[in-house]
Design an enzyme around this catalytic site. Structure first.
Site, PDB file in Angstrom:
ATOM      1  N   GLY A  28       0.373  -1.056   0.543  1.00 26.73           N
ATOM      2  CA  GLY A  28       0.551  -0.053  -0.370  1.00 26.73           C
ATOM      3  C   GLY A  28       0.847   0.717  -0.286  1.00 26.73           C
ATOM      4  CE1 TYR A  29       3.644   2.054  -3.800  1.00 30.40           C
ATOM      5  CE2 TYR A  29       1.474   1.009  -4.218  1.00 30.40           C
ATOM      6  CZ  TYR A  29       2.848   1.243  -5.024  1.00 30.40           C
ATOM      7  OH  TYR A  29       3.256  -0.217  -5.294  1.00 30.40           O
ATOM      8  CG  LEU A  30       2.843   4.954   3.654  1.00 29.62           C
ATOM      9  CD1 LEU A  30       3.896   5.099   4.466  1.00 29.62           C
ATOM     10  CD2 LEU A  30       1.444   5.508   4.353  1.00 29.62           C
TER      11      LEU A  30
END
Length: 155
Positions: A28-30
Site C-alpha cells: 500500500g502507498y502512503l
C-alpha cells in the site's frame, strides 16, 4: 545512494514456474498520486518493509528498511484505497538474469508483469528479452504499481 535499474514488461505467455520462489505480496502507498516520490508499505510473506522510490523510469533511487509487523499494521490503514495484491515468482532466466513475475489479484487480475534488474543502464538498454515477455512498459507510468493501486488496471 541505491539506484534501481530495471525494465518492466507485460507477459505474453506465462512460463513454467517450476523452480521459482513464490511470495504473497500486499503493498500500500502512503504518498498521494501526484507526489513524485513514493513511500510504500509491503508485506512479502512474513516480512515487512518500508520503501522509498524516487521518480523515474529505467533508473531511480530506491531505499528500503525492514520493519516489524506491528509497525506495518500501525501505518497500513493509511493506505486504504491505494493497495495492490499479487503473487510474485522469482526465478533465473537462461541468460543468468533474475526475473520477478507479478501475477496481480483482485481488481488488477488477470494482469501479469515481469521485471528484470540490471547493473547498468547500458546493460538494460541492450537487453533482449525472452519470447515469453510481452511489450516493454518500463516508461509507461500506467503500469507503475502506485498508479495501478490508485487508478486500477490500465486499459
Amino acid at each position: 545512494m541505491s539506484i534501481e535499474i530495471e525494465r518492466k514488461f507485460l507477459v505474453a505467455e506465462l512460463p513454467d514456474l517450476g523452480g521459482t520462489k513464490k511470495a504473497v505480496v500486499r503493498q500500500g502507498y502512503l504518498t498521494a498520486s501526484e507526489d513524485s516520490v513514493e513511500m510504500r508499505l509491503r508485506q512479502k510473506n512474513d516480512s515487512f518493509f518500508l520503501t522509498l522510490k524516487g521518480a523515474g523510469g529505467l533508473a531511480r533511487v530506491e531505499r528500503e528498511a525492514e520493519i516489524s509487523a506491528d509497525q506495518f499494521e500501525t501505518f497500513w490503514p493509511e493506505t486504504e484505497g491505494r493497495r495492490v495484491e499479487k503473487v510474485r515468482y522469482t526465478g533465473t532466466l537462461p541468460d543468468g538474469h533474475v526475473f520477478e513475475l507479478d501475477v496481480f489479484e483482485g481488481d488488477l487480475a488477470p494482469l501479469c508483469l515481469v521485471e528484470v534488474e540490471f547493473t547498468s543502464e547500458q546493460d538494460a538498454q541492450n537487453y533482449t528479452p525472452p519470447a515469453w515477455f510481452g511489450a516493454d512498459v518500463t516508461e509507461d507510468k500506467r503500469y507503475k504499481n502506485k498508479n495501478m493501486a490508485i487508478n486500477g488496471r490500465p486499459s
